[in-house]
Design a protein around this motif. Structure first.
Motif, PDB file in Angstrom:
ATOM      1  N   TYR A   9       0.873  -1.339   0.049  1.00  0.00           N
ATOM      2  CA  TYR A   9      -0.185   0.042   0.043  1.00  0.00           C
ATOM      3  C   TYR A   9       0.983   1.231   0.116  1.00  0.00           C
ATOM      4  CZ  TYR A   9      -3.510  -3.566   1.517  1.00  0.00           C
ATOM      5  OH  TYR A   9      -4.017  -4.386   1.312  1.00  0.00           O
ATOM      6  N   THR A  10       1.681   1.478  -0.903  1.00  0.00           N
ATOM      7  CA  THR A  10       2.591   2.435  -0.866  1.00  0.00           C
ATOM      8  C   THR A  10       1.830   3.750  -1.018  1.00  0.00           C
ATOM      9  OG1 THR A  10       4.152   0.901  -2.098  1.00  0.00           O
ATOM     10  CG2 THR A  10       4.525   3.565  -2.353  1.00  0.00           C
ATOM     11  N   ASN A  11       2.312   4.773  -0.278  1.00  0.00           N
ATOM     12  CA  ASN A  11       1.764   6.142  -0.536  1.00  0.00           C
ATOM     13  C   ASN A  11       2.806   7.310  -0.892  1.00  0.00           C
ATOM     14  OD1 ASN A  11      -0.129   8.077  -0.237  1.00  0.00           O
ATOM     15  ND2 ASN A  11       0.389   8.533   1.830  1.00  0.00           N
ATOM     16  N   GLY A  12       3.894   7.048  -1.732  1.00  0.00           N
ATOM     17  CA  GLY A  12       4.520   7.918  -2.355  1.00  0.00           C
ATOM     18  C   GLY A  12       5.888   8.297  -1.606  1.00  0.00           C
ATOM     19  N   LYS A  27     -14.156  -8.005   2.883  1.00  0.00           N
ATOM     20  CA  LYS A  27     -15.441  -7.161   3.444  1.00  0.00           C
ATOM     21  C   LYS A  27     -15.170  -6.902   4.915  1.00  0.00           C
ATOM     22  CE  LYS A  27     -20.538  -7.049   3.904  1.00  0.00           C
ATOM     23  NZ  LYS A  27     -21.601  -7.771   3.579  1.00  0.00           N
ATOM     24  N   GLY A  28     -15.426  -5.539   5.365  1.00  0.00           N
ATOM     25  CA  GLY A  28     -15.123  -4.912   6.609  1.00  0.00           C
ATOM     26  C   GLY A  28     -13.728  -4.701   6.984  1.00  0.00           C
ATOM     27  N   GLN A  29     -12.814  -4.873   6.009  1.00  0.00           N
ATOM     28  CA  GLN A  29     -11.339  -4.619   6.604  1.00  0.00           C
ATOM     29  C   GLN A  29     -11.266  -3.062   6.419  1.00  0.00           C
ATOM     30  OE1 GLN A  29      -8.660  -6.516   4.020  1.00  0.00           O
ATOM     31  NE2 GLN A  29      -6.833  -5.072   4.233  1.00  0.00           N
ATOM     32  N   ARG A  30     -10.410  -2.726   7.389  1.00  0.00           N
ATOM     33  CA  ARG A  30     -10.158  -1.215   7.720  1.00  0.00           C
ATOM     34  C   ARG A  30      -9.309  -0.657   6.628  1.00  0.00           C
ATOM     35  NH1 ARG A  30      -7.478  -0.102  13.083  1.00  0.00           N
ATOM     36  NH2 ARG A  30      -7.880   1.937  12.073  1.00  0.00           N
ATOM     37  N   VAL A  31      -9.781   0.457   5.980  1.00  0.00           N
ATOM     38  CA  VAL A  31      -8.867   1.158   4.915  1.00  0.00           C
ATOM     39  C   VAL A  31      -8.872   2.836   5.220  1.00  0.00           C
ATOM     40  CG1 VAL A  31      -8.998  -0.689   3.142  1.00  0.00           C
ATOM     41  CG2 VAL A  31     -10.965   1.279   3.263  1.00  0.00           C
ATOM     42  N   GLN A  32      -8.338   3.388   4.357  1.00  0.00           N
ATOM     43  CA  GLN A  32      -8.333   4.766   4.214  1.00  0.00           C
ATOM     44  C   GLN A  32      -8.600   5.268   2.698  1.00  0.00           C
ATOM     45  OE1 GLN A  32      -4.706   6.339   6.014  1.00  0.00           O
ATOM     46  NE2 GLN A  32      -5.626   6.436   7.991  1.00  0.00           N
ATOM     47  N   PHE A  33      -9.374   6.178   2.821  1.00  0.00           N
ATOM     48  CA  PHE A  33      -9.827   6.603   1.264  1.00  0.00           C
ATOM     49  C   PHE A  33      -9.556   8.306   1.171  1.00  0.00           C
ATOM     50  CE2 PHE A  33     -13.554   7.347   3.924  1.00  0.00           C
ATOM     51  CZ  PHE A  33     -14.010   8.500   3.536  1.00  0.00           C
ATOM     52  N   TRP A  34      -9.196   8.514   0.138  1.00  0.00           N
ATOM     53  CA  TRP A  34      -8.723  10.112  -0.122  1.00  0.00           C
ATOM     54  C   TRP A  34      -9.935  10.737  -0.459  1.00  0.00           C
ATOM     55  CZ3 TRP A  34      -5.136  13.479   0.833  1.00  0.00           C
ATOM     56  CH2 TRP A  34      -5.156  14.579  -0.100  1.00  0.00           C
ATOM     57  N   HIS A  35     -10.321  11.656   0.331  1.00  0.00           N
ATOM     58  CA  HIS A  35     -11.561  12.730   0.092  1.00  0.00           C
ATOM     59  C   HIS A  35     -11.066  13.747  -0.271  1.00  0.00           C
ATOM     60  CE1 HIS A  35     -15.521  14.455   0.937  1.00  0.00           C
ATOM     61  NE2 HIS A  35     -14.787  15.171   1.335  1.00  0.00           N
ATOM     62  N   GLU A  36     -11.697  14.257  -1.223  1.00  0.00           N
ATOM     63  CA  GLU A  36     -11.504  15.789  -1.751  1.00  0.00           C
ATOM     64  C   GLU A  36     -12.708  16.246  -2.196  1.00  0.00           C
ATOM     65  OE1 GLU A  36      -8.479  15.131  -4.753  1.00  0.00           O
ATOM     66  OE2 GLU A  36     -10.010  14.429  -6.578  1.00  0.00           O
ATOM     67  N   ALA A  37     -12.619  17.666  -2.206  1.00  0.00           N
ATOM     68  CA  ALA A  37     -13.891  18.471  -2.666  1.00  0.00           C
ATOM     69  C   ALA A  37     -13.666  19.754  -3.078  1.00  0.00           C
ATOM     70  CB  ALA A  37     -14.851  18.699  -1.385  1.00  0.00           C
ATOM     71  N   TRP A 118      -6.046   4.153  -6.660  1.00  0.00           N
ATOM     72  CA  TRP A 118      -5.073   5.032  -6.013  1.00  0.00           C
ATOM     73  C   TRP A 118      -5.879   5.895  -5.100  1.00  0.00           C
ATOM     74  CZ3 TRP A 118      -5.698  10.267  -6.353  1.00  0.00           C
ATOM     75  CH2 TRP A 118      -6.574  10.899  -7.204  1.00  0.00           C
ATOM     76  N   ARG A 119      -7.004   5.844  -4.775  1.00  0.00           N
ATOM     77  CA  ARG A 119      -7.545   6.638  -3.665  1.00  0.00           C
ATOM     78  C   ARG A 119      -7.911   5.773  -2.505  1.00  0.00           C
ATOM     79  NH1 ARG A 119     -12.005  10.838  -5.989  1.00  0.00           N
ATOM     80  NH2 ARG A 119     -12.212  11.002  -3.693  1.00  0.00           N
ATOM     81  N   VAL A 120      -7.170   4.448  -2.490  1.00  0.00           N
ATOM     82  CA  VAL A 120      -7.463   3.624  -1.153  1.00  0.00           C
ATOM     83  C   VAL A 120      -6.392   3.169  -0.861  1.00  0.00           C
ATOM     84  CG1 VAL A 120      -8.644   1.485  -0.471  1.00  0.00           C
ATOM     85  CG2 VAL A 120      -9.882   2.958  -2.122  1.00  0.00           C
ATOM     86  N   ARG A 121      -6.064   3.157   0.677  1.00  0.00           N
ATOM     87  CA  ARG A 121      -4.808   2.495   1.081  1.00  0.00           C
ATOM     88  C   ARG A 121      -5.172   1.729   2.557  1.00  0.00           C
ATOM     89  NH1 ARG A 121      -1.333   7.979   3.298  1.00  0.00           N
ATOM     90  NH2 ARG A 121      -2.584   8.161   5.023  1.00  0.00           N
ATOM     91  N   ASP A 122      -4.303   0.922   2.769  1.00  0.00           N
ATOM     92  CA  ASP A 122      -4.528   0.177   4.124  1.00  0.00           C
ATOM     93  C   ASP A 122      -3.742   1.263   5.023  1.00  0.00           C
ATOM     94  OD1 ASP A 122      -4.727  -2.513   5.404  1.00  0.00           O
ATOM     95  OD2 ASP A 122      -2.664  -1.872   6.305  1.00  0.00           O
ATOM     96  N   VAL A 123      -4.721   0.967   6.279  1.00  0.00           N
ATOM     97  CA  VAL A 123      -4.438   1.707   7.420  1.00  0.00           C
ATOM     98  C   VAL A 123      -2.797   1.445   8.049  1.00  0.00           C
ATOM     99  CG1 VAL A 123      -6.953   1.758   8.257  1.00  0.00           C
ATOM    100  CG2 VAL A 123      -5.235   0.119   9.144  1.00  0.00           C
ATOM    101  N   THR A 124      -2.413   0.468   7.611  1.00  0.00           N
ATOM    102  CA  THR A 124      -0.761   0.313   7.939  1.00  0.00           C
ATOM    103  C   THR A 124       0.274   1.082   7.505  1.00  0.00           C
ATOM    104  OG1 THR A 124      -0.551  -1.421   6.289  1.00  0.00           O
ATOM    105  CG2 THR A 124      -1.273  -2.069   8.780  1.00  0.00           C
TER     106      THR A 124
END
Length: 286
Positions: A9-12, A27-37, A118-124
């Motif tokens: 889950y490389t973040n650059g 299903k149910g696995q914790r992740v992070q998503f990139w939110h933008e508005a 690319w807008r999803v990554r693992d919490v680790t």
């Protein structure tokens, strides 16, 4: 995590954009998503870090990595960027409430939403962003006109307090910066919070909020952009006065934020900005 630890889950860390997960997500696995508005969209959902702030200045997050869980299993082998139904389906955390900047409705959680890989990554792989940006923006009844027309206009980006200017600055500056957005815009190594000020009283109240604001921002660097105009007069109604706040309230708020460790990056630090706008520097030329 340290700067040398890449994972699936490389973040650059190397300056390249986030590529997203390469392993199955349950299903149910914790992740992070990139939110933008986009700042120009007044009804866009914004995260509410402190939704119970009453009728004072309102804080909203428009960009950043937020918590969620997978709403259904995801197989990266089936992912096709051109087919949205193959994108990861994420349920934003029910603890995160969203509201737009205009209505006074009670903030609510978001429904499940699909995101490009690319807008999803693992919490680790989470880590503090390189930059936390606080935009102090106009939130009054009347929007600030861009003022792009005519010989005395502000040009294609409009005036600094208008939404069009803020939108262009974020998309053409922050998101495209090689150390923040990356060459492909997928690095996502920043967060943006917006505090909406409706009048001079809101600006004055920011003084008490300054230590909390500085502590809440998670970036390795923290900076505030003041997208308002200081004025000599007290608050006046009408569209012609949108974007103006009484100068003492504004500069006191700026200095309080600076004292709390939140430097002013735009347009200038409080002391210099006050000298410029008051025209007191002219006396030095006499």
């Amino acid at each position: 995590m340290g700067g040398g630890g890449h994972s699936a889950y490389t973040n650059g860390y190397s300056g390249k954009g986030n590529t997203g997960p390469t392993a199955m997500l349950a299903k149910g696995q914790r992740v992070q998503f990139w939110h933008e508005a986009d700042p120009v969209h007044r009804n866009a959902p914004l995260a509410c870090p402190a939704p119970l702030m009453g009728c004072g200045p309102q804080l909203r997050q428009s960009h950043g990595w937020l918590e969620g869980v997978m709403h259904e299993p995801f197989n990266p082998q089936r992912y096709d960027l051109s087919k949205m139904d193959t994108w990861p389906l994420v349920q934003p955390s029910q603890r995160i409430l969203f509201a737009d900047r205009c209505s006074h409705r009670t903030p609510t959680p978001l429904a499940p939403k699909r995101f490009p890989l690319w807008r999803v990554r693992d919490v680790t792989s989470s880590r503090p962003p390189a930059l936390s940006l606080l935009l102090v923006r106009w939130g009054g009844e009347h929007p600030v006109g861009a003022g792009v027309e005519g010989d005395g206009g502000w040009g294609k980006f409009g005036c600094p307090p208008c939404d069009e200017y803020v939108s262009a600055m974020v998309s053409g500056g922050v998101s495209c910066h090689p150390l923040l957005g990356g060459k492909d815009g997928r690095l996502c190594d920043f967060e943006i919070f917006n505090i909406f000020v409706r009048n001079s009283r809101d600006a004055f109240d920011m003084q008490q909020m300054a230590p909390w604001l500085a502590a809440m921002l998670q970036g390795n660097k923290k900076v505030s952009f003041w997208m308002l105009w200081p004025a000599e007069w007290e608050d006046a109604g009408g569209a012609d006065y949108a974007g103006y706040v009484e100068r003492r309230a504004m500069f006191c708020a700026m200095r309080a934020c600076e004292a709390a460790g939140l430097r002013s990056g735009f347009p200038h630090p409080a002391d210099l900005y006050e000298v410029i706008t008051s025209k007191s520097w002219l006396s030095a030329l006499a």
